[in-house]
Design a protein around this motif. Structure first.
Motif, PDB file in Angstrom:
ATOM      1  N   THR A 297       0.826  -1.208   0.000  1.00  0.00           N
ATOM      2  CA  THR A 297       0.000   0.000   0.000  1.00  0.00           C
ATOM      3  C   THR A 297       0.859   1.256   0.000  1.00  0.00           C
ATOM      4  O   THR A 297       0.587   2.210  -0.739  1.00  0.00           O
ATOM      5  N   ILE A 298       1.907   1.268   0.824  1.00  0.00           N
ATOM      6  CA  ILE A 298       2.774   2.448   0.881  1.00  0.00           C
ATOM      7  C   ILE A 298       3.467   2.677  -0.456  1.00  0.00           C
ATOM      8  O   ILE A 298       3.536   3.808  -0.967  1.00  0.00           O
ATOM      9  N   LEU A 299       3.975   1.620  -1.069  1.00  0.00           N
ATOM     10  CA  LEU A 299       4.640   1.759  -2.366  1.00  0.00           C
ATOM     11  C   LEU A 299       3.652   2.203  -3.446  1.00  0.00           C
ATOM     12  O   LEU A 299       4.006   2.962  -4.353  1.00  0.00           O
ATOM     13  N   LEU A 300       2.427   1.744  -3.346  1.00  0.00           N
ATOM     14  CA  LEU A 300       1.408   2.163  -4.314  1.00  0.00           C
ATOM     15  C   LEU A 300       1.094   3.649  -4.164  1.00  0.00           C
ATOM     16  O   LEU A 300       0.902   4.360  -5.164  1.00  0.00           O
ATOM     17  N   VAL A 301       1.064   4.123  -2.929  1.00  0.00           N
ATOM     18  CA  VAL A 301       0.826   5.552  -2.695  1.00  0.00           C
ATOM     19  C   VAL A 301       1.985   6.383  -3.242  1.00  0.00           C
ATOM     20  O   VAL A 301       1.780   7.448  -3.841  1.00  0.00           O
ATOM     21  N   VAL A 302       3.220   5.898  -3.051  1.00  0.00           N
ATOM     22  CA  VAL A 302       4.391   6.604  -3.590  1.00  0.00           C
ATOM     23  C   VAL A 302       4.304   6.694  -5.112  1.00  0.00           C
ATOM     24  O   VAL A 302       4.594   7.739  -5.716  1.00  0.00           O
ATOM     25  N   CYS A 303       3.895   5.609  -5.754  1.00  0.00           N
ATOM     26  CA  CYS A 303       3.741   5.610  -7.205  1.00  0.00           C
ATOM     27  C   CYS A 303       2.633   6.572  -7.632  1.00  0.00           C
ATOM     28  O   CYS A 303       2.771   7.297  -8.631  1.00  0.00           O
ATOM     29  N   LEU A 304       1.533   6.606  -6.880  1.00  0.00           N
ATOM     30  CA  LEU A 304       0.441   7.524  -7.194  1.00  0.00           C
ATOM     31  C   LEU A 304       0.908   8.973  -7.086  1.00  0.00           C
ATOM     32  O   LEU A 304       0.533   9.826  -7.902  1.00  0.00           O
ATOM     33  N   LEU A 305       1.737   9.266  -6.082  1.00  0.00           N
ATOM     34  CA  LEU A 305       2.291  10.610  -5.955  1.00  0.00           C
ATOM     35  C   LEU A 305       3.152  10.969  -7.158  1.00  0.00           C
ATOM     36  O   LEU A 305       3.163  12.121  -7.609  1.00  0.00           O
ATOM     37  N   THR A 306       3.880   9.989  -7.681  1.00  0.00           N
ATOM     38  CA  THR A 306       4.688  10.234  -8.874  1.00  0.00           C
ATOM     39  C   THR A 306       3.809  10.590 -10.061  1.00  0.00           C
ATOM     40  O   THR A 306       4.106  11.527 -10.815  1.00  0.00           O
ATOM     41  N   VAL A 307       2.715   9.846 -10.247  1.00  0.00           N
ATOM     42  CA  VAL A 307       1.799  10.119 -11.358  1.00  0.00           C
ATOM     43  C   VAL A 307       1.165  11.499 -11.207  1.00  0.00           C
ATOM     44  O   VAL A 307       1.126  12.298 -12.161  1.00  0.00           O
ATOM     45  N   VAL A 308       0.677  11.813 -10.011  1.00  0.00           N
ATOM     46  CA  VAL A 308       0.033  13.106  -9.772  1.00  0.00           C
ATOM     47  C   VAL A 308       1.042  14.242  -9.915  1.00  0.00           C
ATOM     48  O   VAL A 308       0.759  15.283 -10.529  1.00  0.00           O
ATOM     49  N   GLY A 309       2.245  14.045  -9.356  1.00  0.00           N
ATOM     50  CA  GLY A 309       3.268  15.085  -9.439  1.00  0.00           C
ATOM     51  C   GLY A 309       3.691  15.349 -10.864  1.00  0.00           C
ATOM     52  O   GLY A 309       3.902  16.504 -11.266  1.00  0.00           O
ATOM     53  N   THR A 310       3.825  14.299 -11.668  1.00  0.00           N
ATOM     54  CA  THR A 310       4.192  14.475 -13.077  1.00  0.00           C
ATOM     55  C   THR A 310       3.108  15.216 -13.843  1.00  0.00           C
ATOM     56  O   THR A 310       3.399  16.096 -14.672  1.00  0.00           O
ATOM     57  N   LEU A 311       1.846  14.887 -13.589  1.00  0.00           N
ATOM     58  CA  LEU A 311       0.741  15.580 -14.250  1.00  0.00           C
ATOM     59  C   LEU A 311       0.717  17.053 -13.860  1.00  0.00           C
ATOM     60  O   LEU A 311       0.554  17.939 -14.720  1.00  0.00           O
ATOM     61  N   LEU A 312       0.901  17.353 -12.563  1.00  0.00           N
ATOM     62  CA  LEU A 312       0.928  18.748 -12.122  1.00  0.00           C
ATOM     63  C   LEU A 312       2.083  19.515 -12.757  1.00  0.00           C
ATOM     64  O   LEU A 312       1.920  20.667 -13.183  1.00  0.00           O
ATOM     65  N   SER A 313       3.246  18.896 -12.832  1.00  0.00           N
ATOM     66  CA  SER A 313       4.400  19.576 -13.419  1.00  0.00           C
ATOM     67  C   SER A 313       4.174  19.849 -14.903  1.00  0.00           C
ATOM     68  O   SER A 313       4.542  20.920 -15.406  1.00  0.00           O
TER      69      SER A 313
END
Length: 328
Positions: A297-313
């Motif tokens: 679950t923690i690793l999945l959240v980290v990956c989700l943050l990567t996806v969201v952060g890339t979209l925001l950038s």
């Protein structure tokens, strides 16, 4: 723009599915499982667990089922808001990760804002006043920031705060606010403890971004459009802010894609040294004990943050630099 965002959100669904499957398989690649880790820990303390008890524990935790069945049980629960059960903590994963994720994001955003607030003016100054005494000084300090390990900086700052300011800087809360409900007093106590991990986590990132901004801005300062704007009488400050600095800020914005997950998962040692209630130490411990649902679950959240952060950038890059067009 809206069409692009919608397409990116749709493409993130199969991507997250593949990531979750990959993460779940990688977690279980090491030999043994949580029951073996539990039995080894018990043996080190002089307690012996019988093979029958170990088999019962595997059946109780569902570890005797095929790995794909375990995965679909876990991912099916996530769809309904059930992230599984932590074997080691004997508690639902959602309850364990909930507040830690929130505190981790608060710390990550604070460290990111500190990084930008420090790197932006220093990078601009070093580019405009390059080869000056100030430029050499900030370059020297930046190299020190890149070379010194963050955990060593954490130990030094802990010593200084304790010896000269009589302040306990470990953790994010005072003992009386550890398990208290959220209130203005608890928020104030969090802000009182937040500054040291914010500085430590932002120091290395600031040093790297200063060098990147300096190099990019030096390239832009002598572009024909800058020379033309200067020849037309535009003031130097307005010229810098409106044109070259705006273009040179691209690395700052693009860093959102990696700085958020890096601050969440990459500061494990700092979190352990400072005893921070973030997801880093919990991720480390869950991987060591092969607590599959918690670590997954923690690793999945980290990956989700990567996806969201890339979209925001990507979206902010379009707003910042009109030369970029997402639809193309």
């Amino acid at each position: 723009m809206l069409n692009y965002i919608f397409k990116r959100m749709l493409s993130a669904i199969p991507f997250m599915f593949m990531v979750s499957l990959t993460v779940f398989i990688l977690i279980q690649l090491p030999p043994g499982d949580f029951v073996d880790s539990y039995a080894a820990a018990a043996a080190s303390s002089g307690e012996t667990i019988s093979p029958e008890k170990m088999a019962d524990l595997r059946h109780q935790f569902g570890l005797d089922r095929h790995i794909l069945i375990q995965y679909f049980y876990w991912i099916g629960g996530i769809v309904t808001g059930n992230f599984g059960y932590s074997f080691e903590w004997q508690s639902p994963v959602k309850d364990l990760v909930g507040e830690r994720i929130g505190l981790t994001l608060i710390l990550s955003v604070a460290a990111m804002l500190f990084t930008w607030a420090l790197a932006l003016p220093i990078g601009v100054y070093s580019a405009v006043k390059r080869y000056s005494i100030g430029d050499y000084f900030f370059t020297f300090v930046g190299f020190i920031g890149l070379a010194v390990p963050n955990f060593l900086l954490a130990l030094v700052m802990m010593f200084i705060a304790s010896k000269y300011y009589n302040q306990d800087v470990t953790g994010l809360f005072s003992p009386e606010f550890q398990s208290a409900d959220w209130s203005l007093a608890r928020v104030y106590d969090l802000m009182h403890h937040l500054w040291i991990p914010m500085i430590i986590m932002g120091a290395a990132s600031s040093a790297g971004l200063i060098r990147i901004l300096r190099a990019n801005l030096i390239d832009q300062l002598y572009m024909p459009y800058v020379v033309t704007a200067r020849s037309k009488g535009l003031s130097e400050v307005k010229l810098l802010i409106k044109y070259p600095v705006r273009i040179a800020l691209n690395p700052f914005v693009s860093s959102i894609g990696w700085i958020l997950p890096n601050l969440v998962s990459g500061a494990v040692i700092i979190s352990i040294v400072l005893n921070l209630p973030t997801v880093g130490p919990m991720l480390y411990q869950s991987l060591m004990s092969q607590d599959i649902y918690l670590s997954g679950t923690i690793l999945l959240v980290v990956c989700l943050l990567t996806v969201v952060g890339t979209l925001l950038s990507d979206i902010l890059l379009v707003i910042l630099d009109p030369r970029i067009r997402l639809e193309q």
